[in-house]
Design an enzyme around this catalytic site. Structure first.
Site, short mmCIF file in Angstrom:
data_model
loop_
_atom_site.label_atom_id
_atom_site.label_comp_id
_atom_site.label_asym_id
_atom_site.label_seq_id
_atom_site.Cartn_x
_atom_site.Cartn_y
_atom_site.Cartn_z
N CYS A 97 0.82 -1.21 -0.07
CA CYS A 97 0.07 0.17 0.10
C CYS A 97 1.00 1.16 0.02
O CYS A 97 1.77 1.54 0.97
CB CYS A 97 -0.98 0.03 1.14
SG CYS A 97 -2.06 1.29 1.21
N CYS A 130 -3.23 7.16 -5.04
CA CYS A 130 -2.92 5.73 -4.86
C CYS A 130 -1.57 5.46 -5.16
O CYS A 130 -1.13 5.68 -6.49
CB CYS A 130 -3.83 4.92 -5.72
SG CYS A 130 -3.70 3.18 -5.51
#
Length: 315
Positions: free
Chosen positions: A90, A241
């Site tokens: 992530c 992201c």
């Protein structure tokens, strides 16, 4: 059971939250982070549900379990999770973790290595709230893949790896604006379902669980591109992201549209920006993502035995 002294620190990176378990988490042994993720998912999934599902969390919350690293020279290990499962890597969470570790007094400004389930990630903490991550090697797996989508028709996109699998779509005909989010979510969910039904995957049958839409930025002086990213569980990413920007950089490089060291600014649906670039090492593309994160909560999680939703509402 969950330890009664479960302590967390929340942060957000470009608007996307990360909830880090800093103490009281489960003992996952001394294996690498991929092994620990497997143990977490098999034996301790109630921690995930407790921390990121409602009523304590929400579908947008990403959790991070802070772990002792295998290599003592590294700053930390981490296992990432969300309301429906686990993440190999992530990007926004790693930036948030670095800022959290600094806030805890665990690391100083400068370069550090974080162990993740998909490999080691280098973090350069530039300031107390700004960090650059050098992500895992990223690449485009397939270009111009066509899929028939229910209620939409044929959609064409690229499949790329940036730490998670992405399907990246440029020609979608939608407005990337906040007041259009319900339509963007519906479109992206339909595409993901269609990919699954058609058995279109990444390398080694990797499930494509992220859908990424692109458009020209509202202000070209602020960014090169704007994106909308659908995450697993059907929440959208408030940040640009990190793994998605890595996948985008890999596609740009494969198309000859980005050179090593060239800056690419990716803007999220809410307007936050990540700064991306690449380097090529031993034939592999290494993305570098720069973003800002801020700690916004320190808490001890309370468990009331009379609370029927003490361990979260199933997603």
């Amino acid at each position: 059971m969950i330890a009664s002294e479960l302590k967390i620190i929340d942060s957000h990176t470009g608007g996307e939250p990360t909830r880090t378990i800093i103490s009281g988490g489960p003992d996952l042994g001394e294996g690498d982070m991929a092994e620990r993720l497997s143990i977490f998912a098999r034996d301790f999934d109630h921690y995930r549900r407790t921390l990121v599902n409602e009523p304590r969390g929400s579908e947008v919350m990403v959790g991070a379990l802070l772990c002792e690293p295998v290599n003592p020279k590294n700053a930390a290990g981490v296992v990432f999770f969300n309301n429906v499962g686990y993440l190999g890597m992530c990007g926004h969470g790693t930036i948030g973790l670095a800022v959290t570790l600094y806030n805890m007094g665990k690391i100083s400004l400068g370069r550090h290595t974080i162990e993740t389930p998909v490999g080691e990630v280098e973090v350069n903490l530039i300031s107390p709230n700004r960090a650059a991550i050098e992500n895992v090697p990223s690449y485009r797996f397939a270009k111009d893949v066509a899929v028939d989508v229910n209620g939409i028709g044929q959609v064409i996109g690229d499949i790329a790896w940036g730490g998670n699998w992405f399907f990246l779509i440029k020609n979608h005909g939608l407005l990337l604006k906040q007041d259009n989010i319900p339509q963007l979510v519906d479109y992206s969910c339909r595409v993901r379902d269609a990919l699954s039904e058609a058995k279109i995957t990444g390398k080694n049958d990797g499930y494509i669980d992220h859908i990424e839409l692109f458009a020209e930025p509202a202000n070209p002086d602020e960014a090169n591109s704007q994106s909308f990213v659908l995450c697993p569980g059907s929440a959208y990413d408030r940040s640009p992201c990190g793994t998605g920007t890595s996948a985008k950089l890999a596609c740009l490089y494969a198309d000859g549209a980005l050179q090593p060291g060239q800056i690419w600014r990716q803007q999220s649906i809410i307007g936050s920006v990540f700064e991306g670039s690449i380097s090529i090492r031993e034939g592999q593309l290494i993305p570098r993502i720069v973003g800002e994160a801020f700690v916004n909560l320190r808490a001890t999680v309370v468990f009331d035995p009379n609370d029927p939703y003490c361990h979260g509402i199933p997603a």
